[in-house]
Every structure is written in structure tokens, then in C-alpha cells.
Design a protein around this motif. Structure first.
Motif, mmCIF file in Angstrom:
data_model
loop_
_atom_site.group_PDB
_atom_site.id
_atom_site.type_symbol
_atom_site.label_atom_id
_atom_site.label_comp_id
_atom_site.label_asym_id
_atom_site.label_seq_id
_atom_site.Cartn_x
_atom_site.Cartn_y
_atom_site.Cartn_z
ATOM 1 N N ASN A 46 33.732 23.942 51.570
ATOM 2 C CA ASN A 46 34.221 23.360 53.475
ATOM 3 C C ASN A 46 35.906 21.842 52.559
ATOM 4 O OD1 ASN A 46 33.059 25.059 54.500
ATOM 5 N ND2 ASN A 46 31.691 23.360 55.392
ATOM 6 N N SER A 47 35.403 21.612 51.686
ATOM 7 C CA SER A 47 36.237 20.073 51.507
ATOM 8 C C SER A 47 37.331 20.431 51.151
ATOM 9 C CB SER A 47 35.719 19.416 50.095
ATOM 10 O OG SER A 47 35.728 19.915 49.590
ATOM 11 N N PHE A 48 37.752 21.686 50.527
ATOM 12 C CA PHE A 48 38.715 22.956 50.232
ATOM 13 C C PHE A 48 39.563 23.894 51.522
ATOM 14 C CE2 PHE A 48 36.789 21.995 45.407
ATOM 15 C CZ PHE A 48 38.097 21.602 45.312
ATOM 16 N N LYS A 49 38.742 23.987 51.924
ATOM 17 C CA LYS A 49 39.462 24.683 52.922
ATOM 18 C C LYS A 49 40.141 24.109 54.518
ATOM 19 C CE LYS A 49 36.108 28.609 53.184
ATOM 20 N NZ LYS A 49 34.901 28.963 53.850
ATOM 21 N N TYR A 50 39.038 22.433 53.997
ATOM 22 C CA TYR A 50 39.717 21.520 55.331
ATOM 23 C C TYR A 50 40.916 21.123 54.620
ATOM 24 C CZ TYR A 50 35.644 20.872 57.359
ATOM 25 O OH TYR A 50 33.612 21.029 57.916
ATOM 26 N N ALA A 51 41.398 21.268 53.489
ATOM 27 C CA ALA A 51 42.312 21.021 52.403
ATOM 28 C C ALA A 51 43.553 21.949 52.880
ATOM 29 C CB ALA A 51 42.277 20.343 50.529
ATOM 30 N N GLY A 52 43.586 22.974 53.203
ATOM 31 C CA GLY A 52 44.552 23.419 53.394
ATOM 32 C C GLY A 52 44.051 25.303 52.783
ATOM 33 N N ILE A 53 43.438 25.200 51.756
ATOM 34 C CA ILE A 53 42.977 26.444 50.589
ATOM 35 C C ILE A 53 41.778 27.500 51.166
ATOM 36 C CG2 ILE A 53 42.115 26.774 48.227
ATOM 37 C CD1 ILE A 53 42.783 24.008 47.737
ATOM 38 N N THR A 54 42.196 28.954 51.329
ATOM 39 C CA THR A 54 41.705 30.016 51.662
ATOM 40 C C THR A 54 41.686 30.640 51.146
ATOM 41 O OG1 THR A 54 43.527 30.901 52.818
ATOM 42 C CG2 THR A 54 42.658 28.811 54.536
ATOM 43 N N ASP A 55 42.317 31.159 49.665
ATOM 44 C CA ASP A 55 41.809 31.931 49.045
ATOM 45 C C ASP A 55 40.653 31.966 48.248
ATOM 46 O OD1 ASP A 55 43.304 34.749 47.448
ATOM 47 O OD2 ASP A 55 42.867 33.066 45.905
ATOM 48 N N LYS A 56 40.138 33.229 48.544
ATOM 49 C CA LYS A 56 38.953 33.052 47.921
ATOM 50 C C LYS A 56 38.674 32.677 46.273
ATOM 51 C CE LYS A 56 34.813 35.708 46.878
ATOM 52 N NZ LYS A 56 33.959 36.465 47.156
ATOM 53 N N LYS A 57 39.416 33.147 45.707
ATOM 54 C CA LYS A 57 40.062 33.081 44.075
ATOM 55 C C LYS A 57 40.519 31.750 43.929
ATOM 56 C CE LYS A 57 42.035 35.464 39.291
ATOM 57 N NZ LYS A 57 43.230 35.609 39.554
ATOM 58 N N GLN A 58 41.585 30.888 44.578
ATOM 59 C CA GLN A 58 41.840 29.719 44.230
ATOM 60 C C GLN A 58 40.524 28.889 44.602
ATOM 61 O OE1 GLN A 58 44.997 29.196 42.749
ATOM 62 N NE2 GLN A 58 43.877 26.980 42.701
ATOM 63 N N ILE A 59 39.867 29.002 46.189
ATOM 64 C CA ILE A 59 38.340 28.228 45.455
ATOM 65 C C ILE A 59 37.477 28.130 44.923
ATOM 66 C CG2 ILE A 59 35.923 28.383 47.403
ATOM 67 C CD1 ILE A 59 38.159 28.673 49.861
ATOM 68 N N VAL A 60 37.226 29.269 44.278
ATOM 69 C CA VAL A 60 36.235 29.415 42.954
ATOM 70 C C VAL A 60 36.720 28.242 42.103
ATOM 71 C CG1 VAL A 60 35.168 30.800 41.735
ATOM 72 C CG2 VAL A 60 35.815 31.319 44.342
#
Length: 431
Positions: free
Chosen positions: A207-221
Motif C-alpha cells: 500500500n505504501s507504494f500504491k499511495y506513492a502512485g506505483i500501480t504496475d504489479k511488476k514494478q511493485i514487486v
């Protein structure tokens, strides 16, 4: 490596590094002596690598705790997730951390204080926890930019003074570390139970990465992997420092890591030692409780959205306060059977999820059979702890003396499940 990854890595470190993580390594070092480095290698496997793997795998599937259990059955997945969050949350993890903060961080400074000091401390503690957890989008910044650097500075200060001026050289090992230092360290890391916490904390980091605007699953991992490396590196450095601190402590009658850290704080900083140690414990427990309240509130808001996240955070903060006032001894006695029940199956589901990433094809029985047999042996262990005549029978099982009686059946039924998935036609399974 961008700023969000670094801040999230610091946040993840602070979430993992609670009171148990603070006091286990010094006692390991004190007991292992000259076998310290071998013992720490085992501790790192179960205390760092396994939780790191859990965070990455959970992020990879992007399903949280419930998703791991859904591979057995959706109903099991929901019940398993609820039990996990309640156990690491209001029923055990949160009040345990708060109680340790009080017992070590406050009561040690005011030893004559009565029960009312616990009430006042708990109230103030959970007000602060609630305020910080209230806004999850800013929690990474609060923990990663403020509390974690302070915590690291205080621990580093004590560690550096001890390493630069060790009291003595490492002594011969004693106890269980004489003949089996690696296995003993492995079990010590196992008993930190960080893997269960990792199942919940992974959602917080995602969620911390999603709040930062990162939505791509691969990039999050990928980002979580990098953040996990930062967190694991810090944990490794701190654990080794704390273990060395214990290993070089003089031969006093230390009963646990708390005694060692208190002793070293006083030795290096005199009368200010108690204040330094209290600050370490309070910060470690505070950051852990904030993460647990956030994780629990996020999960229960997801499954019952009629209650807002903020209201769930308040509920878990209030529950944490109420259970904290029961005292540490009561909390531990009530929670032990629950942890015996959930921890082995949590490890099993994580390991099987890793296997599923590697192998392709159906994995229905690969999850159902090992999970079922692991739960069975966990129940047998709980019965053995409570029923005297059954204890002797249970001790006849392989690895039961180590609390790992489930391990051999898990491996056997994992192999059977793997074969069944490839032998039984998919049409029959679907039917």
C-alpha cells in the motif's frame, strides 16, 4: 534506488524490529559464545530470509494473507486470515509489544510504580499509535523518515560503544549451542514468529507504494524486493551487533536478553544507561504496534467496508489498550496455544507458494494435503501441552522435542499432493 524504496525499506525494518527481535540475539550470542557466527547463520535463515521471502511472495500474488489460505479453500482462507490478524493484532502482537515497552522501557525506570502507571502508560501509548496509524498514506514517511532513523541511531550508539570496548573475548559455547549451534540458531529465529507478521506487513508495504502512485504489479514487486533488501540488511547488521554484545558480556547470571542489554547500557553509559535502553525498547515497540494496527485495520476494512479504516484503527487501538492492561504474563498464557496452531501452517503456505512460483500446472492437492496434516499435528502439539499422559506419546514423534513434529509429515504429504495433482485428471477434480 528512489526515495520511496528507501523510505519503505526503513519502514519495513521498523515494523519487523520489535521487542522480541531486540532481546533474542543478545542471549543467543551469550549462550553460543565462540559458536556465535554459526548460530547466527541459522538465526538469519528463519529470522530474516524467511520473513523477507514471505513479504515478496505475498506481494507477488497481491492477495494478502487471505490469498495464501484460498489455495486450500476460500472458506479456509477467510478464517485463516481473520485468525492471523487477530493473533498478531489485538489478542497477542499489539498488547505484547505494548506490555514489553512498559515492563522494560518504563517500569525499569520507575520500579516502585503500581498498576495505575501501566494504565496511564497504555493510554498515552495507544493514543500515539492511533494518531500515527490514522493516516496510512503518510505512515511510511512517519516511520521511515522519523522514527526508524532515531531507533537506528540509539541502537547504533549502544552497539558501537560495546564493539569498540568489548568486556571480554567470546567464550566457549554452552547449553544447546555446544553440539548444534546452527540448528539452535535456526529454531531461535523460528520462535521470533516474524513470518506471521510478514504476512500482514507485506500488505502495508504494498500500500505504501500504491499511495506513492506505483500501480504496475511488476514494478511493485521489484520495489518491494529492493525495500526488503534494505530492511534485511539493517536487521542483519543489528542482529550481529546485538549478538556480539551478548557474546562479549561478562559471566553474570543473565536470564534473558533484557538483562544483557540493561547491563551493557549501564556499563557503557552509567546512570544514563537505563534511559538509553528504555528509549530503544519504546521506539521498537511503538513502530511495531503502529504497523500492526495499520495492517489489521486495512484487512478488516477490506472484508467489512461499512466500517471505515479510521474506525477500525480506533477499534484495534482500544482493544490493544484493554488487553495490555491484563499484563504480559496473562497475554502470553492465553496466546501460546493460538500461536502453536497458526504458525506452522503459515510457514507451510508460504513455502508452498514459493514452490508454486517455480513449478507450473495444477496445485490443488499440493496445498490441501500438507495444510491439513500440518494443522493436525499443530492440534496434537496443543493437546500434548495440556494433557500429561498424551505428552509422552507426542514426544515419540520425530522432531517433537524441537516443536517441529509437523515438518516430516508436511514434506511427505507435499510430495503426495504434487503427484496427485499430476495423476488425477483435472476433470475429476473439478467434478
Amino acid at each position: 534506488m528512489n526515495k520511496t524504496v528507501v523510505v519503505s525499506g526503513l519502514m519495513l525494518f521498523s515494523l519487523f524490529f520489535g521487542a522480541g527481535n531486540l532481546i533474542f540475539p543478545p542471549m543467543l550470542g551469550y549462550t553460543a559464545g565462540q559458536h556465535l557466527w554459526i548460530a547466527m547463520l541459522g538465526f538469519v535463515v528463519t529470522g530474516i530470509l524467511l520473513p523477507l521471502l514471505t513479504v515478496i511472495i505475498t506481494a507477488y500474488y497481491d492477495e494478502g494473507v487471505e490469498g495464501a489460505g484460498n489455495k486450500v479453500h476460500p472458506v479456509f482462507g477467510l478464517i485463516f486470515a481473520i485468525v492471523i490478524y487477530l493473533s498478531i493484532g489485538a489478542l497477542y502482537g499489539i498488547p505484547r509489544a505494548a506490555n514489553v515497552a512498559y515492563e522494560i522501557g518504563v517500569k525499569s525506570i520507575f520500579p516502585a510504580a503500581g498498576y495505575w502507571l501501566l494504565i496511564v502508560f497504555s493510554l498515552l501509548f495507544f493514543i500515539l499509535v492511533y494518531i500515527i496509524a490514522l493516516n496510512p498514506s503518510k505512515m511510511a514517511a512517519t516511520l521511515g523518515k522519523v522514527l526508524t532513523p532515531v531507533l537506528l541511531f540509539v541502537i547504533a550508539l549502544l552497539s558501537l560503544f560495546t564493539i569498540m570496548h568489548p568486556e571480554r573475548a567470546l567464550q566457549p559455547a554452552h547449553g544447546k549451542y555446544i553440539h548444534a549451534p546452527f540448528v539452535s540458531g535456526l529454531l531461535e529465529g523460528y520462535f521470533t514468529m516474524d513470518l506471521v507478521a510478514a504476512l500482514a506487513f507485506s500488505v502495508v508495504v504494498v500500500n505504501s507504494f500504491k499511495y506513492a502512485g506505483i500501480t504496475d504489479k511488476k514494478q511493485i514487486v521489484i520495489s518491494i524486493f529492493k525495500a526488503g533488501i534494505i530492511s534485511s540488511s539493517l536487521l542483519l547488521l543489528i542482529y550481529l551487533s546485538l549478538a556480539y554484545m551478548g557474546g562479549t558480556s561478562s559471566a553474570h547470571a543473565f536470564k534473558d536478553g533484557t538483562d544483557i542489554l540493561t547491563y551493557q547500557s549501564l556499563r557503557n553509559f552509567g546512570s544514563l544507561g537505563n534511559l538509553l535502553f528504555a528509549a530503544i525498547v519504546l521506539l521498537a515497540c511503538l513502530t511495531t504496534c503502529i504497523g500492526l494496527v495499520n495492517a489489521c485495520a486495512e484487512f478488516f476494512h477490506k472484508i467489512y467496508g461499512k466500517i471505515s479504516y479510521q474506525r477500525w484503527a480506533l477499534i484495534f487501538s482500544v482493544m490493544g489498550f484493554c488487553f495490555t492492561t491484563l499484563g504480559l504474563e496473562t497475554i502470553l498464557s492465553l496466546a501460546v496455544p493460538l500461536l502453536i496452531f497458526i504458525y506452522p501452517v503459515s510457514i507451510v503456505l508460504v513455502l508452498l507458494s514459493c514452490v508454486q512460483v517455480i513449478i507450473k500446472g495444477r496445485s490443488k492437492y499440493l496445498f490441501i494435503l500438507p495444510a491439513a496434516v500440518t494443522l493436525l499435528f499443530s492440534v496434537l502439539q496443543i493437546i500434548a501441552e495440556q494433557v500429561g499422559w498424551f505428552h509422552g506419546f507426542y514426544n515419540m514423534l520425530p522432531l517433537s522435542s524441537l516443536g517441529l513434529a509437523w515438518l516430516v509429515p508436511f514434506m511427505i504429504f507435499s510430495f503426495i499432493g504434487f503427484i496427485m495433482d499430476r495423476v488425477i485428471p483435472a476433470s475429476r477434480v473439478a467434478a
